[in-house]
Design a protein around this motif. Structure first.
Motif, PDB file in Angstrom:
ATOM      1  N   UNK A   1       7.610  17.961  11.738  1.00  0.00           N
ATOM      2  CA  UNK A   1       7.895  19.469  11.302  1.00  0.00           C
ATOM      3  C   UNK A   1       9.309  19.655  10.883  1.00  0.00           C
ATOM      4  N   UNK A   2       9.388  19.782   9.448  1.00  0.00           N
ATOM      5  CA  UNK A   2      10.900  20.366   9.016  1.00  0.00           C
ATOM      6  C   UNK A   2      11.340  21.574   9.594  1.00  0.00           C
ATOM      7  N   UNK A   3      12.396  21.817  10.168  1.00  0.00           N
ATOM      8  CA  UNK A   3      12.912  23.090  10.611  1.00  0.00           C
ATOM      9  C   UNK A   3      13.628  23.753   9.181  1.00  0.00           C
ATOM     10  N   UNK A   4      13.181  24.385   8.307  1.00  0.00           N
ATOM     11  CA  UNK A   4      13.529  24.517   7.146  1.00  0.00           C
ATOM     12  C   UNK A   4      15.177  25.055   7.184  1.00  0.00           C
ATOM     13  N   UNK A   5      15.422  25.870   7.821  1.00  0.00           N
ATOM     14  CA  UNK A   5      16.794  26.492   7.616  1.00  0.00           C
ATOM     15  C   UNK A   5      17.826  25.471   8.212  1.00  0.00           C
ATOM     16  N   UNK A   6      17.434  24.799   9.176  1.00  0.00           N
ATOM     17  CA  UNK A   6      18.524  24.003   9.972  1.00  0.00           C
ATOM     18  C   UNK A   6      18.525  22.487   9.664  1.00  0.00           C
ATOM     19  N   UNK A   7      17.411  22.244   8.673  1.00  0.00           N
ATOM     20  CA  UNK A   7      17.606  20.729   8.072  1.00  0.00           C
ATOM     21  C   UNK A   7      17.571  19.542   9.343  1.00  0.00           C
ATOM     22  N   UNK A   8      16.595  19.783  10.224  1.00  0.00           N
ATOM     23  CA  UNK A   8      16.436  18.683  11.033  1.00  0.00           C
ATOM     24  C   UNK A   8      14.685  18.727  11.395  1.00  0.00           C
TER      25      UNK A   8
ATOM     26  N   UNK B   1      17.566  23.129  20.981  1.00  0.00           N
ATOM     27  CA  UNK B   1      17.243  22.271  19.943  1.00  0.00           C
ATOM     28  C   UNK B   1      18.252  22.202  18.787  1.00  0.00           C
ATOM     29  N   UNK B   2      18.758  23.175  18.655  1.00  0.00           N
ATOM     30  CA  UNK B   2      19.752  23.293  17.469  1.00  0.00           C
ATOM     31  C   UNK B   2      21.147  22.523  18.112  1.00  0.00           C
ATOM     32  N   UNK B   3      21.533  22.830  19.232  1.00  0.00           N
ATOM     33  CA  UNK B   3      22.491  22.123  19.877  1.00  0.00           C
ATOM     34  C   UNK B   3      22.208  20.686  19.732  1.00  0.00           C
ATOM     35  N   UNK B   4      21.391  20.284  20.314  1.00  0.00           N
ATOM     36  CA  UNK B   4      21.028  18.955  20.286  1.00  0.00           C
ATOM     37  C   UNK B   4      20.966  18.124  18.901  1.00  0.00           C
ATOM     38  N   UNK B   5      20.419  18.824  17.798  1.00  0.00           N
ATOM     39  CA  UNK B   5      20.291  18.469  16.537  1.00  0.00           C
ATOM     40  C   UNK B   5      21.755  18.444  16.086  1.00  0.00           C
ATOM     41  N   UNK B   6      22.708  19.176  16.474  1.00  0.00           N
ATOM     42  CA  UNK B   6      23.990  19.618  15.969  1.00  0.00           C
ATOM     43  C   UNK B   6      24.028  20.262  14.734  1.00  0.00           C
ATOM     44  N   UNK B   7      23.158  21.308  14.494  1.00  0.00           N
ATOM     45  CA  UNK B   7      23.178  21.877  13.325  1.00  0.00           C
ATOM     46  C   UNK B   7      23.829  23.562  13.910  1.00  0.00           C
TER      47      UNK B   7
END
Ligand code: GDP
Length: 193
Positions: A65-72, A187-193
């Protein structure tokens, strides 16, 4: 990995596309019935999630699943520990997961889904150990938090935190949506976005 148990070329292709894009991935794993599909739906209620592909196997598949606004990407790994699974199916599950976890350089974390009503199980601990042994950061998540009393929930958190060297699992519920925003932040923190 045999092509009969799981379509490896498709997974390889998917992984190489994401690797070329240098796109961060976070994997979601847990025992079957832990509430993983419900959680993906709950996450999607708060943010745009696009299912980009699946790698079909006889009984299992990996969904991206692509998280559209965050790009991960969130990568939904097949559930494990289903009671009616044969030994052979278990082995093919383990091979598929190990293949994914060891062939994804852009993997940023493994979100380990744990039912808040069930004490720590060997299969969950094995997967946590495998991730740690491969330097994959763990994000433990206690699912179905609405079904637990406060006492039960903190008991589970203490048990897991002891097993995971102090990492405290995050309680979430797909039913009443508690913890879902906090999970997105993690999730965003781990993805670095
Ligand atoms: P999966 O096998 O891990 O994908 O699990 P599912 O998402 O299919 O959920 C398994 C069962 O647990 C279903 O009956 C769900 O309705 C239920 N369930 C999942 N998440 C929650 C939750 O947060 N709260 C409650 N009360 N039930 C849940």
């Amino acid at each position: 990995l045999e092509a009969t148990t799981f379509n490896k070329p498709q997974l390889q292709e998917q992984l190489s596309v994401l690797e070329q894009r240098q796109e961060a991935q976070i994997a979601l794993a847990g025992r079957s019935n832990v509430g993983k599909s419900s959680l993906v739906n709950a996450l999607a209620r708060r943010k745009q999630l696009a299912k980009i592909s699946a790698t079909p196997g006889k009984t299992r598949s990996i969904n991206f699943y692509r998280v559209a606004p965050d790009g991960f990407s969130l990568v939904d790994l097949p559930g494990y520990g289903y009671a009616k699974c044969s030994q052979e199916e278990r082995k093919s599950w383990a091979k598929l997961i190990e293949y994914y976890l060891t062939n994804t350089p852009t993997l940023k974390a493994l979100a380990l889904l744990l039912d808040c009503r069930i004490p720590p199980q060997a299969l969950d601990r094995d997967l946590a150990d495998f991730a740690r042994g491969h330097g994959i950061p763990l994000l433990p998540v206690l699912t179905k938090a609405d079904k637990c009393t406060q006492v039960e929930r903190s008991k589970r958190q203490q048990e897991w935190s002891r097993l995971l060297n102090g990492i405290m699992p995050l309680p979430v519920s797909s039913k009443d949506m508690r913890g879902v925003d906090a999970l997105w932040s993690e999730l965003r923190r781990f993805a670095g976005t």
